[in-house]
Design an enzyme around this catalytic site. Sequence first.
Site, PDB file in Angstrom:
ATOM      1  N   GLU A  12       0.493   3.543  30.668  1.00 46.85           N
ATOM      2  CA  GLU A  12      -0.842   3.746  31.216  1.00 46.85           C
ATOM      3  C   GLU A  12      -0.938   4.974  32.112  1.00 46.85           C
ATOM      4  OE1 GLU A  12      -2.313  -0.906  31.271  1.00 46.85           O
ATOM      5  OE2 GLU A  12      -1.169  -0.145  32.971  1.00 46.85           O
ATOM      6  N   GLU A 176      -4.097  -6.937  37.320  1.00 43.01           N
ATOM      7  CA  GLU A 176      -3.973  -6.206  38.586  1.00 43.01           C
ATOM      8  C   GLU A 176      -5.286  -5.860  39.263  1.00 43.01           C
ATOM      9  OE1 GLU A 176      -0.769  -5.648  35.788  1.00 43.01           O
ATOM     10  OE2 GLU A 176      -2.726  -4.640  35.646  1.00 43.01           O
ATOM     11  N   ASP A 199      -6.454  -5.684  23.070  1.00 50.03           N
ATOM     12  CA  ASP A 199      -6.367  -6.906  22.275  1.00 50.03           C
ATOM     13  C   ASP A 199      -7.565  -7.770  22.618  1.00 50.03           C
ATOM     14  OD1 ASP A 199      -5.424  -9.178  24.335  1.00 50.03           O
ATOM     15  OD2 ASP A 199      -4.361  -7.322  24.814  1.00 50.03           O
TER      16      ASP A 199
END
Length: 231
Positions: A12, A176, A199
Amino acid sequence: MRIGIIGAMNEEIIELKSVMNNIEEECIGNLSFFKGELKGKEVVLVECGIGKVNGAICATFMKSHFNVDMLLFTGVAGGVNPDINIGDIVIATDLVEHDFDTTAFGYELGQIPRMAEYKFKTDETLRDIAYDCAVKAFGEAKVWKGRIVSGDQFIASPDKIKWLKEIFDGYCTEMEGAAVAHVCYTFNLPFLVIRAISDKADDDAKVDYPEFVKLAAKNSKTIIEGILERL
């Protein structure tokens, strides 16, 4: 202006790190913070690790140690709203910790006792800029604004998706963002959380996730760069 950028995983942040200039690494504990320039702005970039505590630790350091003026969190998430597809972008309007449960004392799910707020709102200006950048890059049909729900759980269950949608009106779920939002609320620090859908948080989530996480991270990078150009 100094801007903090957080991602949970290497996938990321690696795209953003690859286009940074004048990088200097500063280690705090086992965390590596990368200071440098991106799109002409001073930035601090970090891979925080997975989960709410890791996100909160890095958000706290971003404010207390690096004194950033705003914080951007970027990465991937599982879709909750059934209209959202893999590859779409969700820009958070607010964030809630879906696994915070003190209902035994009469509180709502997600509500944090003795706090004035638990639906942590993102900065409106950052949100609008991000939306404009995302729509220009990917088209209006692939960009959403809505609530992101966070918990220390990888969601791979249709029943849990239904629950997150019905109880929280979540658009997507991750591990998070709400904790980072909680820290930013406490420090009165402007922030934004942007998630690309990797997803559908269902029975196929474990299969879809590795395949689409890199594409989703590239999409997030495009938006972060667009935001920095506009600030």
